[in-house]
Design an enzyme around this catalytic site. Structure first.
Site, PDB file in Angstrom:
ATOM      1  N   ASP A 182       6.041 -12.561  -7.729  1.00 35.66           N
ATOM      2  CA  ASP A 182       5.690 -11.945  -9.011  1.00 35.66           C
ATOM      3  C   ASP A 182       6.931 -11.542  -9.811  1.00 35.66           C
ATOM      4  OD1 ASP A 182       2.877 -12.046  -8.928  1.00 35.66           O
ATOM      5  OD2 ASP A 182       2.859 -10.457  -7.421  1.00 35.66           O
TER       6      ASP A 182
ATOM      7  N   LYS B 249      28.911 -14.883  -4.894  1.00 36.35           N
ATOM      8  CA  LYS B 249      28.290 -14.048  -3.870  1.00 36.35           C
ATOM      9  C   LYS B 249      28.551 -12.566  -4.162  1.00 36.35           C
ATOM     10  CE  LYS B 249      28.378 -13.029   0.983  1.00 36.35           C
ATOM     11  NZ  LYS B 249      29.283 -12.860   2.084  1.00 36.35           N
TER      12      LYS B 249
ATOM     13  N   LYS C 255      -9.257 -10.102  -9.548  1.00 39.12           N
ATOM     14  CA  LYS C 255      -8.454 -11.306  -9.843  1.00 39.12           C
ATOM     15  C   LYS C 255      -9.341 -12.419 -10.416  1.00 39.12           C
ATOM     16  CE  LYS C 255      -4.595 -10.280  -6.931  1.00 39.12           C
ATOM     17  NZ  LYS C 255      -4.038 -10.201  -5.606  1.00 39.12           N
TER      18      LYS C 255
ATOM     19  N   LYS D 151      -8.139 -13.227 -14.128  1.00 38.80           N
ATOM     20  CA  LYS D 151      -7.451 -14.526 -14.274  1.00 38.80           C
ATOM     21  C   LYS D 151      -8.416 -15.623 -14.715  1.00 38.80           C
ATOM     22  CE  LYS D 151      -3.896 -13.231 -10.926  1.00 38.80           C
ATOM     23  NZ  LYS D 151      -2.730 -13.703 -10.201  1.00 38.80           N
TER      24      LYS D 151
ATOM     25  N   ASN E  89       8.663 -14.868   0.359  1.00 39.56           N
ATOM     26  CA  ASN E  89       7.626 -14.256   1.195  1.00 39.56           C
ATOM     27  C   ASN E  89       7.358 -15.154   2.400  1.00 39.56           C
ATOM     28  OD1 ASN E  89       5.482 -16.236   0.475  1.00 39.56           O
ATOM     29  ND2 ASN E  89       5.896 -15.393  -1.568  1.00 39.56           N
TER      30      ASN E  89
ATOM     31  N   PHE F  52      -6.461 -17.981  -4.936  1.00 42.30           N
ATOM     32  CA  PHE F  52      -6.488 -17.246  -3.679  1.00 42.30           C
ATOM     33  C   PHE F  52      -6.176 -15.797  -4.000  1.00 42.30           C
ATOM     34  CE2 PHE F  52      -6.576 -19.801   0.319  1.00 42.30           C
ATOM     35  CZ  PHE F  52      -6.864 -21.029  -0.253  1.00 42.30           C
TER      36      PHE F  52
HETATM   37  O1  PMT Z   1       1.076 -20.623   3.304  1.00 40.78           O
HETATM   38  P1  PMT Z   1       0.396 -20.043   4.541  1.00 40.78           P
HETATM   39  O2  PMT Z   1       1.390 -19.517   5.537  1.00 40.78           O
HETATM   40  O3  PMT Z   1      -0.584 -21.019   5.129  1.00 40.78           O
HETATM   41  O4  PMT Z   1      -0.442 -18.780   4.078  1.00 40.78           O
HETATM   42  C1  PMT Z   1      -1.556 -18.912   3.253  1.00 40.78           C
HETATM   43  C2  PMT Z   1      -1.569 -17.832   2.156  1.00 40.78           C
HETATM   44  C3  PMT Z   1      -1.735 -16.465   2.781  1.00 40.78           C
HETATM   45  C4  PMT Z   1      -0.280 -17.893   1.340  1.00 40.78           C
HETATM   46  C5  PMT Z   1      -2.795 -18.192   1.229  1.00 40.78           C
HETATM   47  O5  PMT Z   1      -3.970 -18.113   1.984  1.00 40.78           O
HETATM   48  C6  PMT Z   1      -2.905 -17.231   0.069  1.00 40.78           C
HETATM   49  O6  PMT Z   1      -3.499 -16.185   0.138  1.00 40.78           O
HETATM   50  N1  PMT Z   1      -2.291 -17.608  -1.101  1.00 40.78           N
HETATM   51  C7  PMT Z   1      -2.174 -16.759  -2.258  1.00 40.78           C
HETATM   52  C8  PMT Z   1      -1.077 -15.754  -2.057  1.00 40.78           C
HETATM   53  C9  PMT Z   1      -0.867 -14.876  -3.257  1.00 40.78           C
HETATM   54  O7  PMT Z   1       0.141 -14.959  -3.882  1.00 40.78           O
HETATM   55  O8  PMT Z   1      -1.898 -14.148  -3.565  1.00 40.78           O
HETATM   56  P2  PMT Z   1      -1.927 -13.122  -4.847  1.00 40.78           P
HETATM   57  O9  PMT Z   1      -3.122 -12.301  -4.566  1.00 40.78           O
HETATM   58  O10 PMT Z   1      -0.621 -12.459  -5.032  1.00 40.78           O
HETATM   59  O11 PMT Z   1      -2.164 -14.080  -6.073  1.00 40.78           O
HETATM   60  C10 PMT Z   1      -3.468 -14.399  -6.563  1.00 40.78           C
HETATM   61  C11 PMT Z   1      -3.484 -15.803  -7.115  1.00 40.78           C
HETATM   62  O12 PMT Z   1      -2.633 -15.907  -8.255  1.00 40.78           O
HETATM   63  C12 PMT Z   1      -3.037 -16.860  -6.133  1.00 40.78           C
HETATM   64  O13 PMT Z   1      -3.858 -18.005  -6.306  1.00 40.78           O
HETATM   65  C13 PMT Z   1      -1.606 -17.163  -6.576  1.00 40.78           C
HETATM   66  O14 PMT Z   1      -1.236 -18.521  -6.306  1.00 40.78           O
HETATM   67  C14 PMT Z   1      -1.674 -16.909  -8.069  1.00 40.78           C
HETATM   68  N2  PMT Z   1      -0.406 -16.418  -8.644  1.00 40.78           N
HETATM   69  C15 PMT Z   1       0.108 -15.244  -8.243  1.00 40.78           C
HETATM   70  C16 PMT Z   1       1.255 -14.762  -8.841  1.00 40.78           C
HETATM   71  C17 PMT Z   1       1.872 -15.524  -9.850  1.00 40.78           C
HETATM   72  N3  PMT Z   1       2.990 -15.112 -10.442  1.00 40.78           N
HETATM   73  N4  PMT Z   1       1.334 -16.702 -10.215  1.00 40.78           N
HETATM   74  C18 PMT Z   1       0.196 -17.155  -9.633  1.00 40.78           C
HETATM   75  O15 PMT Z   1      -0.299 -18.233  -9.967  1.00 40.78           O
END
Ligand code: PMT
Length: 406
Positions: free
Chosen positions: A277, A287, A336, A340, A208, A322
Site C-alpha cells: 500500500d 546505500k 472492500k 472497491k 510482504n 481478495f
Molecule cells: O501468495 P500466497 O503466499 O499464496 O498468499 C496468498 C495471499 C494471502 C496473498 C492471497 O490469498 C491474498 O489474500 N491476496 C490479497 C492480499 C492483499 O493485499 O489483500 P488486501 O486486503 O490488502 O487487498 C485487497 C485487494 O485489493 C486485493 O485483491 C489486492 O490485490 C488489492 N490491492 C490492494 C492494495 C493495492 N494497493 N492495490 C490492490 O489492487
C-alpha cells in the site's frame, strides 16, 4: 482432473524413457487408469514390467498380438483414451505421425484416436533444431496435436542445450490442461499474484510474505479450463505455468501499469496479489548509511490501489478481489467489496496457521454483491482455485461483470 480418466501413455525409445515411470506414478496416484504402450526401442531402455507393475495393466507393444487383440485391440486403446501422452517422444515417432505412418502399435493408436494427443519431445539439441523436425512439429500442431517444449540442460548425448524431457511433475501439470472441463474456453482471465517490492535504496526494499502460490494456482486452473491467461506476477520463486502469458513486475506502480494496459482484453480479473500500500517517499540512489543514528524514520507515500481503480473504471470484466485480514474478516471483506466496487471478494483470515501467506493451503469465504457467503474449509490452494473458477463461471453465465454491477 485425472480421477477416473483413461490415459494412454506412449513411451518411445530414448534415454528419458525412465522418467516416464515417474509420470506414470503421478498419473496413477491422481486416480487415472493408465494403459502404457511402448515401442520396441523403448523396451531396450526400461523393462515393461516396471510400467506394468505401476499401472496395474498389461503393457502393450505388439501390433499383432492375438491374445491381447482379443482382450483390448489397438482400436479399443485408441477409442477409450481420454488423453494420449507420448513421453518421451522421439524425432522418429513425431516424424512418423506427422506423415501419417502407422507401422507399430503406438503410431497406429495415435493415428486412430480422437482423444487429444500431447507429445513431449526429448532428443539431441541438433535434432531438435533440425528444420525437418521443426516442420514435422509445426505440421502436427496445425492439425491440433499438442507439444511441450523440451527443457534446456546437459543432454544424455553429452551436448548442452534444448532437448531434455521436462520434469515428470511439469508434464503431469501441463497435461491436466487437456483432460479437464474446458468451460473457460474463449475467455481471457487476467490474474495478479505475489508481492510487490518497493525499494528503499539499491540494497533494501519493503515487501510482504506473499509467495504467489494462490495466484499461480488460479492461473494454472484457468489455463486447464481452456482460458487464455495473463499472469501479472510480482517477484516470486515459482516456475511460471506453461502456455500462460506472464508479465513480471516489481513495484505496485509497475503492476498498476501492466494491469491497466491489459484489463480491456479481460473477461475476468482476479487480484490475488498482495500489493504494497505504501512505498518509500524517496528512493535513495546510494546505500543508506546508518551513521550514528539510534532511530530512523522512513517517510512513505501511498501506492495506487489497483483494484479500486479497476472498480472505478467499471469495465466489462468480472472483477474478483481478495481480502487478507487479521481481524473482523467479514466486516472488512464486505467493506472492500463495496468500496472497491468488485463483483466477488475472496476473504481470507491470514492470522490462522496454514491459511494464507506462503502456505500450500488456505481458508477462504466467497462474498458476492447480493450478500451470498460461501464458506470453504481449509483446502489446498489448487482446490480453492478450482472452486473459485466454478463460482466465476456461474457469474459469467449470469452475464458477467458489467451486468452484475448495473
Ligand atoms: O501468495 P500466497 O503466499 O499464496 O498468499 C496468498 C495471499 C494471502 C496473498 C492471497 O490469498 C491474498 O489474500 N491476496 C490479497 C492480499 C492483499 O493485499 O489483500 P488486501 O486486503 O490488502 O487487498 C485487497 C485487494 O485489493 C486485493 O485483491 C489486492 O490485490 C488489492 N490491492 C490492494 C492494495 C493495492 N494497493 N492495490 C490492490 O489492487
Amino acid at each position: 482432473m485425472y480421477r477416473d480418466k483413461q490415459i494412454l501413455l506412449g513411451v518411445s525409445g530414448g534415454i528419458a524413457a525412465y522418467k516416464a515411470v515417474e509420470l506414470l506414478r503421478l498419473l496413477v496416484k491422481a486416480g487415472a487408469d493408465v494403459q502404457v504402450v511402448m515401442t520396441r526401442h523403448a523396451r531396450e531402455f526400461v523393462g515393461p514390467l516396471t510400467f506394468q507393475t505401476l499401472s496395474g495393466n498389461p503393457v502393450h507393444s505388439e501390433l499383432f498380438n492375438l491374445i491381447q487383440e482379443q482382450e483390448i485391440g489397438h482400436i479399443s486403446l485408441a477409442d477409450r483414451a481420454d488423453l494420449c501422452i507420448v513421453a518421451p517422444a522421439t524425432a522418429n515417432i513425431i516424424g512418423k505421425v506427422a506423415h501419417g505412418l502407422a507401422d507399430d502399435l503406438l503410431t497406429t493408436t495415435l493415428m486412430a484416436t480422437k482423444a487429444p494427443v500431447l507429445f513431449v519431445p526429448a532428443m539431441n539439441v541438433n535434432m531438435w533444431e533440425n528444420p525437418l523436425y521443426l516442420e514435422n512439429q509445426a505440421r502436427l500442431e496445425q492439425h491440433g496435436y499438442h507439444f511441450m517444449t523440451p527443457a534446456v540442460g546437459e543432454l544424455a548425448c553429452g551436448w548442452e542445450g534444448q532437448g531434455k524431457l521436462p520434469d515428470p511433475a511439469a508434464i503431469f501439470d501441463f497435461a491436466q490442461n487437456l483432460v479437464g472441463s474446458r468451460d473457460l474456453a474463449g475467455r481471457t482471465v487476467l490474474i495478479t499474484a505475489g508481492p510487490t517490492r518497493e525499494e528503499v535504496d539499491p540494497v533494501r526494499y519493503l515487501t510482504n510474505h506473499s509467495s504467489g502460490k494462490m495466484g499461480y494456482a488460479i492461473a494454472r486452473a484457468a489455463r486447464n479450463r481452456g482460458a487464455r491467461v495473463i499472469l501479472v506476477s510480482g517477484p516470486v520463486d515459482l516456475t511460471p505455468p506453461e502456455k500462460v502469458d506472464v508479465v513480471q513486475i516489481t513495484t505496485a506502480w509497475e503492476m498498476h501499469a501492466a494491469v491497466m494496459a491489459r484489463c480491456d482484453d479481460a473477461d475476468v480479473i482476479v487480484k490475488a496479489a498482495a500489493v504494497a500500500d505504501f512505498r518509500p517517499l524517496e528512493r535513495e540512489t546510494g546505500k543508506m548509511k546508518k551513521g550514528d543514528r539510534s532511530q530512523l524514520t522512513l517517510e512513505l507515500a501511498r501506492n495506487p490501489d489497483i483494484l479500486a481503480d479497476l472498480g472505478a473504471k467499471r469495465g466489462r470484466a468480472l472483477l474478483v478481489g481478495f481480502a487478507a485480514e487479521t481481524d473482523d474478516l467479514l466486516v472488512n471483506a464486505r467493506k472492500k467489496l463495496d468500496d472497491k466496487r468488485v463483483d466477488l471478494i475472496v476473504a481470507n483470515d491470514v492470522s490462522e496457521a496454514g491459511a494464507g501467506f506462503g502456505s500450500d493451503t488456505i481458508i477462504v469465504m466467497f462474498l458476492d454483491r447480493h450478500g451470498n457467503i460461501e464458506e470453504l474449509p481449509c483446502l489446498p490452494k489448487e482446490e480453492v482455485a478450482d472452486r473459485l473458477l466454478d463460482r466465476i463461471q456461474l457469474m459469467l453465465e449470469e452475464g458477467g461483470g458489467e451486468k452484475l454491477r448495473r
